[in-house]
Scaffold this active site. Structure first.
Site, mmCIF file in Angstrom:
data_model
loop_
_atom_site.group_PDB
_atom_site.id
_atom_site.type_symbol
_atom_site.label_atom_id
_atom_site.label_comp_id
_atom_site.label_asym_id
_atom_site.label_seq_id
_atom_site.Cartn_x
_atom_site.Cartn_y
_atom_site.Cartn_z
ATOM 1 N N ASP A 199 -10.920 -41.233 23.804
ATOM 2 C CA ASP A 199 -11.938 -42.237 23.513
ATOM 3 C C ASP A 199 -11.610 -43.603 24.120
ATOM 4 O O ASP A 199 -10.445 -43.925 24.394
ATOM 5 C CB ASP A 199 -12.067 -42.422 21.994
ATOM 6 C CG ASP A 199 -12.827 -41.300 21.325
ATOM 7 O OD1 ASP A 199 -13.086 -40.271 21.989
ATOM 8 O OD2 ASP A 199 -13.147 -41.436 20.127
ATOM 9 N N HIS B 171 -6.713 -41.403 22.655
ATOM 10 C CA HIS B 171 -7.348 -42.538 23.311
ATOM 11 C C HIS B 171 -6.710 -42.789 24.671
ATOM 12 O O HIS B 171 -5.494 -42.647 24.826
ATOM 13 C CB HIS B 171 -7.222 -43.796 22.451
ATOM 14 C CG HIS B 171 -7.912 -43.696 21.128
ATOM 15 N ND1 HIS B 171 -7.342 -43.043 20.049
ATOM 16 C CD2 HIS B 171 -9.122 -44.135 20.711
ATOM 17 C CE1 HIS B 171 -8.181 -43.100 19.020
ATOM 18 N NE2 HIS B 171 -9.266 -43.759 19.392
#
Length: 279
Positions: free
Chosen positions: A99, A244
């Site tokens: 992400d 991430h």
């Protein structure tokens, strides 16, 4: 505002906002054609938690979705009441998701590792990051990765008006299409904070909502070994892993992927990207 300021602001906000959907809340597992079962509560964060396996967790997904689903539109994904939390487990399949990117400091290294092992992953990108790094989305397209919509500026959607949510989502879909070559078919709400408008607007824009079942908590910088252990201990057919590639200092996430990916493959897992599931 400079990019590093945007990243710092976003991550600082995440620390406070995560509590909005957390608070030990239970989410829903969506299996098959929408069958729902209660998910286990998430373990507490901290040094002790880092040393024990993380159970598949939906702790940020306390449904803000206690509404009847609105009518579906022919030709578009159905409007769901909860995000998909896992994909088909056939063949010991797992999905890796990243992400907040793309970030030129970390995303290329992640792509290099995925290419080394011929693995495809999902990247839920923020439009403001794509604007400065379109070449990385072109590479994702060339190498077969799936790009999803993570809004333009990573806001907490539950505090926005419906019109603003649409702008955040639609603007990101537009820039993804320009840089990647296709409009995104998947959407993930920032912080896992879903609401009725997010599900409705996502469906109107042709996207399915996808959450996660194993959270590496890599944004807390627990160390590469801890991140890798959380993925390995949480591995199971149909698991969706959250990591991430931006939003802060992500070198630990890069190193962890180099450690756990070959271990997953050696253990017989097929790491791939999902296909849309019927409602």
């Amino acid at each position: 505002m400079h990019k590093h300021q945007l990243l710092t602001r976003r991550r600082a906000f995440a620390v406070g906002a995560a509590a909005v959907g957390a608070a030990g809340a239970a989410g829903l597992f969506v299996t098959g054609r929408g069958k729902e079962t209660a998910s286990p509560a998430a373990p507490a964060a901290g040094p002790r938690a880092a040393r024990r396996p993380l159970k598949p967790s939906a702790y940020r997904l306390q449904p803000l979705t206690g509404y009847g689903p609105p009518p579906s539109v022919p030709g578009l994904p159905p409007v769901r009441r909860a995000p998909l939390l896992r994909v088909s487990g056939r063949g010991r399949t797992m999905v890796l998701t990243f992400d907040d990117g793309p970030d030129p400091r970390y995303t290329p290294d992640i792509l290099d590792t995925l290419a080394k092992y011929d693995v495809r992953a999902m990247f839920f990108v923020c439009g403001e990051m794509v604007a400065a790094n379109r070449d990385l989305l072109a590479r994702m397209a060339d190498e077969g990765h799936v790009v999803g919509n993570h809004t333009w500026s990573h806001p907490l959607l539950t505090r926005l008006r419906r019109s603003r949510i649409r702008v955040e989502m639609e603007r990101t879909s537009d820039i993804v299409e320009a840089a990647y070559g296709e409009r995104p078919e998947w959407f993930r709400a920032p912080y896992g904070a879903w609401n009725r408008a997010a599900f409705q607007l996502g469906a109107e824009l042709g996207m399915e909502p996808l959450a996660w079942t194993v959270d590496t908590l890599d944004w807390t910088s627990p160390g590469a070994r801890t991140i890798a252990a959380r993925v390995q201990n949480g591995a199971a057919p149909g698991v969706v892993v959250l990591s991430h590639d931006a939003g802060g200092e992500r070198s630990q996430s890069v190193r962890a992927l180099r450690d756990y990916l070959p271990e997953l493959l050696d253990s017989g897992y097929h790491v791939t990207v999902p296909r849309r599931q019927p409602a």
